[in-house]
Design a protein around this motif. Sequence first.
Motif, PDB file in Angstrom:
ATOM      1  N   ILE A  34      30.169  63.994  43.737  1.00 44.37           N
ATOM      2  CA  ILE A  34      30.498  63.287  42.495  1.00 44.37           C
ATOM      3  C   ILE A  34      29.330  62.409  42.062  1.00 44.37           C
ATOM      4  CG2 ILE A  34      32.015  61.519  41.504  1.00 44.37           C
ATOM      5  CD1 ILE A  34      34.296  62.793  43.120  1.00 44.37           C
ATOM      6  N   ARG A  35      28.637  61.786  43.017  1.00 40.16           N
ATOM      7  CA  ARG A  35      27.469  60.976  42.684  1.00 40.16           C
ATOM      8  C   ARG A  35      26.380  61.845  42.028  1.00 40.16           C
ATOM      9  NH1 ARG A  35      25.374  59.735  47.462  1.00 40.16           N
ATOM     10  NH2 ARG A  35      27.149  58.453  48.000  1.00 40.16           N
ATOM     11  N   GLU A  36      26.160  63.049  42.569  1.00 38.20           N
ATOM     12  CA  GLU A  36      25.179  63.956  41.986  1.00 38.20           C
ATOM     13  C   GLU A  36      25.594  64.410  40.587  1.00 38.20           C
ATOM     14  OE1 GLU A  36      24.719  67.098  44.810  1.00 38.20           O
ATOM     15  OE2 GLU A  36      23.717  65.802  46.272  1.00 38.20           O
ATOM     16  N   LEU A  37      26.881  64.673  40.401  1.00 40.24           N
ATOM     17  CA  LEU A  37      27.373  65.046  39.070  1.00 40.24           C
ATOM     18  C   LEU A  37      27.193  63.898  38.085  1.00 40.24           C
ATOM     19  CD1 LEU A  37      30.631  67.034  39.890  1.00 40.24           C
ATOM     20  CD2 LEU A  37      28.576  67.923  38.799  1.00 40.24           C
ATOM     21  N   ALA A  38      27.400  62.669  38.539  1.00 39.84           N
ATOM     22  CA  ALA A  38      27.210  61.503  37.669  1.00 39.84           C
ATOM     23  C   ALA A  38      25.744  61.370  37.276  1.00 39.84           C
ATOM     24  CB  ALA A  38      27.699  60.241  38.365  1.00 39.84           C
ATOM     25  N   GLN A  39      24.841  61.644  38.207  1.00 41.16           N
ATOM     26  CA  GLN A  39      23.414  61.601  37.874  1.00 41.16           C
ATOM     27  C   GLN A  39      23.073  62.675  36.847  1.00 41.16           C
ATOM     28  OE1 GLN A  39      21.610  62.023  41.716  1.00 41.16           O
ATOM     29  NE2 GLN A  39      21.686  59.818  42.142  1.00 41.16           N
ATOM     30  N   LEU A  40      23.647  63.852  37.018  1.00 40.41           N
ATOM     31  CA  LEU A  40      23.436  64.923  36.046  1.00 40.41           C
ATOM     32  C   LEU A  40      23.991  64.526  34.689  1.00 40.41           C
ATOM     33  CD1 LEU A  40      22.527  67.837  35.492  1.00 40.41           C
ATOM     34  CD2 LEU A  40      24.802  68.571  36.192  1.00 40.41           C
ATOM     35  N   ALA A  41      25.161  63.902  34.679  1.00 43.04           N
ATOM     36  CA  ALA A  41      25.761  63.459  33.422  1.00 43.04           C
ATOM     37  C   ALA A  41      24.882  62.411  32.753  1.00 43.04           C
ATOM     38  CB  ALA A  41      27.161  62.890  33.671  1.00 43.04           C
ATOM     39  N   ALA A  42      24.225  61.584  33.522  1.00 38.30           N
ATOM     40  CA  ALA A  42      23.332  60.565  32.958  1.00 38.30           C
ATOM     41  C   ALA A  42      22.167  61.216  32.224  1.00 38.30           C
ATOM     42  CB  ALA A  42      22.816  59.650  34.058  1.00 38.30           C
ATOM     43  N   HIS A  43      21.752  62.383  32.688  1.00 37.76           N
ATOM     44  CA  HIS A  43      20.629  63.074  32.046  1.00 37.76           C
ATOM     45  C   HIS A  43      21.033  63.816  30.780  1.00 37.76           C
ATOM     46  CE1 HIS A  43      17.757  62.181  35.168  1.00 37.76           C
ATOM     47  NE2 HIS A  43      18.606  62.615  36.081  1.00 37.76           N
TER      48      HIS A  43
ATOM     49  N   SER B 207      27.074  54.253  36.045  1.00 36.07           N
ATOM     50  CA  SER B 207      26.648  53.300  37.060  1.00 36.07           C
ATOM     51  C   SER B 207      27.828  52.888  37.950  1.00 36.07           C
ATOM     52  CB  SER B 207      26.041  52.073  36.398  1.00 36.07           C
ATOM     53  OG  SER B 207      25.754  51.085  37.336  1.00 36.07           O
ATOM     54  N   ASN B 208      28.986  52.654  37.333  1.00 37.04           N
ATOM     55  CA  ASN B 208      30.182  52.305  38.109  1.00 37.04           C
ATOM     56  C   ASN B 208      30.604  53.437  39.042  1.00 37.04           C
ATOM     57  OD1 ASN B 208      30.360  49.767  36.952  1.00 37.04           O
ATOM     58  ND2 ASN B 208      31.868  50.387  35.419  1.00 37.04           N
ATOM     59  N   ILE B 209      30.538  54.665  38.550  1.00 33.29           N
ATOM     60  CA  ILE B 209      30.901  55.822  39.365  1.00 33.29           C
ATOM     61  C   ILE B 209      29.972  55.920  40.565  1.00 33.29           C
ATOM     62  CG2 ILE B 209      30.907  58.358  39.444  1.00 33.29           C
ATOM     63  CD1 ILE B 209      31.895  58.270  36.518  1.00 33.29           C
ATOM     64  N   GLN B 210      28.687  55.772  40.334  1.00 32.32           N
ATOM     65  CA  GLN B 210      27.732  55.874  41.435  1.00 32.32           C
ATOM     66  C   GLN B 210      27.963  54.766  42.462  1.00 32.32           C
ATOM     67  OE1 GLN B 210      24.075  55.927  39.222  1.00 32.32           O
ATOM     68  NE2 GLN B 210      23.994  58.168  39.224  1.00 32.32           N
ATOM     69  N   HIS B 211      28.229  53.572  41.990  1.00 32.34           N
ATOM     70  CA  HIS B 211      28.479  52.447  42.887  1.00 32.34           C
ATOM     71  C   HIS B 211      29.740  52.686  43.723  1.00 32.34           C
ATOM     72  CE1 HIS B 211      28.602  48.376  44.388  1.00 32.34           C
ATOM     73  NE2 HIS B 211      29.824  48.229  43.905  1.00 32.34           N
ATOM     74  N   GLU B 212      30.805  53.159  43.080  1.00 32.46           N
ATOM     75  CA  GLU B 212      32.053  53.417  43.793  1.00 32.46           C
ATOM     76  C   GLU B 212      31.904  54.553  44.813  1.00 32.46           C
ATOM     77  OE1 GLU B 212      34.946  51.710  43.783  1.00 32.46           O
ATOM     78  OE2 GLU B 212      33.877  50.284  42.521  1.00 32.46           O
ATOM     79  N   MET B 213      31.127  55.577  44.476  1.00 29.48           N
ATOM     80  CA  MET B 213      30.923  56.676  45.420  1.00 29.48           C
ATOM     81  C   MET B 213      30.096  56.212  46.611  1.00 29.48           C
ATOM     82  SD  MET B 213      32.738  59.104  44.405  1.00 29.48           S
ATOM     83  CE  MET B 213      33.881  57.992  43.626  1.00 29.48           C
ATOM     84  N   ASP B 214      29.143  55.308  46.386  1.00 27.61           N
ATOM     85  CA  ASP B 214      28.398  54.730  47.503  1.00 27.61           C
ATOM     86  C   ASP B 214      29.332  53.959  48.426  1.00 27.61           C
ATOM     87  OD1 ASP B 214      25.989  55.757  46.625  1.00 27.61           O
ATOM     88  OD2 ASP B 214      25.422  53.927  45.542  1.00 27.61           O
ATOM     89  N   ARG B 215      30.239  53.186  47.832  1.00 24.05           N
ATOM     90  CA  ARG B 215      31.200  52.417  48.633  1.00 24.05           C
ATOM     91  C   ARG B 215      32.128  53.342  49.406  1.00 24.05           C
ATOM     92  NH1 ARG B 215      34.540  48.622  45.302  1.00 24.05           N
ATOM     93  NH2 ARG B 215      35.552  48.367  47.309  1.00 24.05           N
ATOM     94  N   LEU B 216      32.606  54.404  48.755  1.00 26.14           N
ATOM     95  CA  LEU B 216      33.496  55.351  49.428  1.00 26.14           C
ATOM     96  C   LEU B 216      32.778  56.034  50.588  1.00 26.14           C
ATOM     97  CD1 LEU B 216      36.161  56.882  49.670  1.00 26.14           C
ATOM     98  CD2 LEU B 216      35.263  58.513  48.012  1.00 26.14           C
ATOM     99  N   ASP B 217      31.539  56.423  50.371  1.00 26.78           N
ATOM    100  CA  ASP B 217      30.756  57.059  51.426  1.00 26.78           C
ATOM    101  C   ASP B 217      30.633  56.123  52.628  1.00 26.78           C
ATOM    102  OD1 ASP B 217      29.251  58.921  52.737  1.00 26.78           O
ATOM    103  OD2 ASP B 217      27.437  58.600  51.566  1.00 26.78           O
ATOM    104  N   GLU B 218      30.386  54.868  52.358  1.00 30.49           N
ATOM    105  CA  GLU B 218      30.266  53.876  53.428  1.00 30.49           C
ATOM    106  C   GLU B 218      31.613  53.647  54.123  1.00 30.49           C
ATOM    107  OE1 GLU B 218      29.491  49.135  53.719  1.00 30.49           O
ATOM    108  OE2 GLU B 218      28.232  50.259  52.333  1.00 30.49           O
ATOM    109  N   MET B 219      32.683  53.536  53.336  1.00 33.88           N
ATOM    110  CA  MET B 219      34.011  53.299  53.911  1.00 33.88           C
ATOM    111  C   MET B 219      34.477  54.477  54.762  1.00 33.88           C
ATOM    112  SD  MET B 219      35.942  51.344  50.724  1.00 33.88           S
ATOM    113  CE  MET B 219      37.359  52.328  50.955  1.00 33.88           C
ATOM    114  N   ALA B 220      34.176  55.692  54.322  1.00 38.51           N
ATOM    115  CA  ALA B 220      34.619  56.879  55.060  1.00 38.51           C
ATOM    116  C   ALA B 220      33.912  56.998  56.404  1.00 38.51           C
ATOM    117  CB  ALA B 220      34.388  58.135  54.232  1.00 38.51           C
ATOM    118  N   SER B 221      32.775  56.356  56.542  1.00 36.77           N
ATOM    119  CA  SER B 221      32.068  56.408  57.818  1.00 36.77           C
ATOM    120  C   SER B 221      32.607  55.381  58.816  1.00 36.77           C
ATOM    121  CB  SER B 221      30.568  56.193  57.596  1.00 36.77           C
ATOM    122  OG  SER B 221      30.324  54.880  57.140  1.00 36.77           O
TER     123      SER B 221
END
Length: 111
Positions: free
Chosen positions: A34-43, A56-70
């Motif tokens: 989803i983070r990669e798709l958001a970057q593509l959408a930004a372009h 930006s919010n999507i990318q931030h939330e996906m970073d948090r989810l990635d960290e939480m899932a670990s």
Amino acid sequence: MITWMRKKWKEWQSYRALVRQVDPQNFQRMAREIRELAQLAAHVCPDSADIRMQISNIQHEMDRLDEMASQPEFRRLSTGKRLLLRQGLEQSKDQIIQAIEAAPSPTDIIQ
């Protein structure tokens, strides 16, 4: 006896599929996707502050989810909550893909 074994085999297969769906590594993979798709959408999406803020919010939330899932605490969440989270991630992914598809073409020339 054979029908009982078939039933148990089907139940076990269903259980294993459910375990795979709620596996923390699966959530990390979905968050990266989803983070990669958001970057593509930004372009491809038009430049506007609203869209940039959402991306930006999507990318931030996906970073948090990635960290939480670990974290080990993520495994303590109930299966129902993880299934709801997975469903929400799939809906978000579909919405981002639709936004990318709806973006205007960068040129008027057919390639």
